[in-house]
Design an enzyme around this catalytic site. Structure first.
Site, PDB file in Angstrom:
ATOM      1  CD  GLU A 440      -2.334   1.272   2.873  1.00 55.02           C
ATOM      2  OE1 GLU A 440      -2.366   0.216   3.547  1.00 55.02           O
ATOM      3  OE2 GLU A 440      -2.863   2.333   3.237  1.00 55.02           O
ATOM      4  CG  ASP A 521      -4.496   2.640   8.890  1.00 52.55           C
ATOM      5  OD1 ASP A 521      -4.676   1.833   7.941  1.00 52.55           O
ATOM      6  OD2 ASP A 521      -4.018   3.768   8.721  1.00 52.55           O
ATOM      7  CG  ASP A 523      -7.740   4.906   5.074  1.00 55.45           C
ATOM      8  OD1 ASP A 523      -8.961   4.710   4.888  1.00 55.45           O
ATOM      9  OD2 ASP A 523      -7.209   6.036   5.116  1.00 55.45           O
TER      10      ASP A 523
END
Ligand code: 0RA
Length: 659
Positions: A440, A521, A523
């Site tokens: 990510e 987290d 996201d």
């Protein structure tokens, strides 16, 4: 999708001769204890739960024979299980040859269970069905209680050996069998029963056996003063099953098309529903057992569906405007169906025995589904048109997707196999030792590039949130930059066979481990879910073959003086804090660093905790139940908001939100 591996179940040979002596019975049970995997598949959590299904199957047989309306399953605090039914009760009279109570024979002789009652319509347990005596052999303690002819009988066993002869203990107005067993910890790797696993299958059994009530109680958990309990009952059978599967999808037709017939001793029950999604979800059962690879019953269903809708579309000129062919697959887009057959002597094929082989079943299912569809098409012209319009759309989309795919795949080929510019490839060309991390964000991607083992680990950074494939048309997927990068980096492509079926070409797969690495987290979880949705819908085969993993970065770093330790959960954090403060009270000046982003770690830390094969924790993604996974992805990522809201409200108590 779950994170467990499931080994293929091996089938035992059809067992001991019924006239055999009691010595053979004990030898039989010894054989089960020596090679439990042969009888119940495995000794992990799957095998542990299998014990429950062996007992429940017997009660279901009583239901199928028309003698049982309720089955109660209880998980006790010590992880022992009770299965009670209101069937006829296991016979307790003396077996003429063995000179023993029939109850003892059923409980101690392999495969004895059904042989008392040859005439009854016994169909369940085709795949497992190794008998309740196996459960007995694999339990450190088992107690059977029978309510029959106004009397109560009981017998107890330890590891399959009777502790006393069957005895009468009282009178009763009830009827039925109660079996309580404690799985043997010498045999099983785990002893913890999972409520959700039991609940899922009991729900499925309630849909498959309409009119039967199944109740699950968990005495380990209190709920509103009582124990946690769930009831499963279905009046409508498979019709309710498809509506449940499609809970999070938008309906295309008013209610399920429902078919029940019996031909040549084969019961056929089918329910089907069209929704506005792009996926096909056909699940199938033979004698209540899931056939994950389909088989002759599913072939018969597909054949009838394609034939009847195609004929209807042709006869009514509904395919006139299109200048390409409609293929079989186009009729299955947005289709949810459950095909359930009851076959007296099922033959299971394939490596995991997940496919029905009986050839006569194809024609039987095809005829009954065909006739029912003819009637539906005649009586419901508006809904039928809606379905055909959807089929035409699916064919159009399939052609657009093919063009997009060919464009992308040709370009890839022209630029010399061109790997994505963003990919930091590994040096190795051996897929078996090569791994790719889908990371990510560019910044974490940068850190991972510095920290990795260059020989075996490749890094592909992904920009923010990738496309939600659950809501996107197929051609959009092949045009999406991030997804194109995943395809080219992996060396995987898509082809189409004659009936329009998309086939994933994995022979050039460049890495055998594909690791999704996201922030710890909210996201990060969202992005991981988007990536998983993509793999489930478009690269399911890679998941099925066990190539897809999720990295587990640590949540905390606890430091005091020279001591420091990474922690993955609250318990580990508290333990570390306690240990570093000398085992007394937690000293809050003990420093705790909470990691939320991968970017908060430097390259060395990321390697040590999350990428180093010696130390890291990887969760392997597997598909335990494709129908459940389909429902969940539609729920989390699909169009309908109310089911998602309901799901979030019901599950909020499990979520941890710490900003
Ligand atoms: C053998 C014969 C009959 C029933 C059963 C076994 C039986 C087994 C189990 C196991 C759990 N619940 C069960 N209920 C019944 C037929 C008995 C008859 O003919 O009356």
């Amino acid at each position: 999708m779950k994170e467990e591996l499931e080994p293929a179940a091996e089938q035992p040979k059809k067992g001991a001769d019924y006239g055999a002596s009691s010595i053979t019975a004990l030898e039989g049970l010894e054989a089960v204890r020596k090679r439990p995997g042969m009888y119940i598949g495995s000794t992990d959590t799957k095998g542990l739960h299998h014990l429950v299904w062996e007992v429940v199957d017997n009660s279901i047989d009583e239901h199928l024979a028309g003698h049982c309306s309720h089955i109660w399953v209880t998980i006790h605090t010590d992880n022992s299980i009770t299965v009670r039914d209101n069937g006829r009760g296991i016979p307790t009279d003396l077996h003429p040859k063995l000179k023993k109570s029939a109850l003892e024979v059923v409980m101690t002789v392999l495969h004895a269970g059904g042989k008392f009652d040859k005439d009854s319509y016994k169909v369940s347990g085709g795949l497992h069905g190794v008998g309740v005596s196996c459960v007995n052999a694999l339990s450190s303690n088992l107690r059977a209680e029978v309510h029959r002819d106004g009397k109560v009988f009981e017998q107890e066993y330890s590891r399959g050996r009777p502790l006393y002869d069957v005895r009468e203990t009282g009178t009763t107005k009830d009827r039925g069998t109660i079996v309580t067993f404690l799985p043997d910890t010498e045999i099983f790797e785990t002893d913890e029963y999972k409520f959700d696993v039991l609940a899922h299958r009991l729900r499925e059994l309630s849909f498959l056996n309409k009119g039967l009530t199944l109740q699950l109680t968990d005495e380990r958990e209190k709920d509103n003063g009582g124990f946690k309990t769930e009831n499963f009952y279905s009046e409508g059978g498979l019709q309710e099953f498809v509506l449940w599967l499609d809970e999070a999808k938008t309906k295309l037709i008013e209610k399920p098309i429902y078919i029940t017939t019996n031909e040549e001793n084969v019961d056929v029950e089918v329910a089907m529903m069209y929704n506005t999604s792009y996926s096909e979800n056909i699940i199938s059962f033979v004698n209540n057992i899931s056939t994950r690879d389909g088989g002759t019953h599913v072939s018969g269903f597909r054949r009838a569906l394609t034939r009847e809708f195609k004929k209807y579309g042709d006869d009514n000129g509904l395919f006139k405007k299109i200048n390409f062919t409609i293929s079989g697959e186009d009729f299955m887009e947005g289709l949810t169906a459950v095909v359930s057959v009851k076959v007296p002597e099922p033959q299971f094929k394939g490596q995991t025995k997940g496919e029905l082989g009986n050839s006569e079943v194809t024609g039987i299912v095809s005829r009954s589904v065909g006739e029912a569809l003819k009637i539906f098409l005649e009586e419901n012209p508006n809904q039928s048109k809606r379905i055909i319009e959807k089929v035409v759309l699916a064919a159009t989309a399939r052609n657009a997707a093919r063009k997009a795919r060919e464009m992308v795949q040709r370009k890839g080929a022209l630029t010399g196999g061109g790997l994505p510019g963003k990919l930091a490839d590994c040096a190795s060309r051996n897929p078996e030792e090569s791994e790719i991390f889908l990371v990510e964000g560019d910044s974490a991607g940068g850190t991972a590039k510095q920290g990795r083992n260059r020989h075996t680990q490749a890094i592909l950074p992904l920009r923010g949130k990738i496309l939600n494939v659950e809501k996107a048309l197929e051609h959009k997927i092949y045009e999406n930059e991030e997804i194109k990068n995943i395809f080219t980096a992996l060396g995987v492509s898509v082809a189409e066979n004659d009936d329009g079926h998309r086939v994933l070409m994995t022979d050039k797969l460049r890495y055998h481990k594909i690791v999704i690495m996201c922030d710890a987290d909210i996201d990060g979880s969202h992005i991981a879910t988007l990536i998983l949705t993509f793999f489930f819908r478009y690269m399911r085969e890679l998941v099925e073959k066990g190539h897809v993993y999720i990295a587990q970065p640590p949540l905390y770093l606890v430091k005091k003086g020279k001591n420091q330790r990474y922690c993955w959960n609250e318990t580990e954090r508290k333990d570390a804090q306690l240990e570093f403060s000398g085992g007394d009270e937690i000293d809050d000046s003990v420093k705790v660093q909470r990691y939320k982003g991968l970017g908060e770690m430097n390259a060395e830390q990321l390697w040590e905790t999350t990428m180093d094969p010696e130390f890291r924790i990887l969760k392997q993604v597997t598909i335990d139940d494709a129908a459940e996974a389909d429902r969940m992805f539609a729920m989390l990522m699909g169009d309908e908001v109310p089911p998602r809201r309901a799901f979030i409200e019901a599950n909020a108590k499990y979520a941890r939100i710490d900003a």
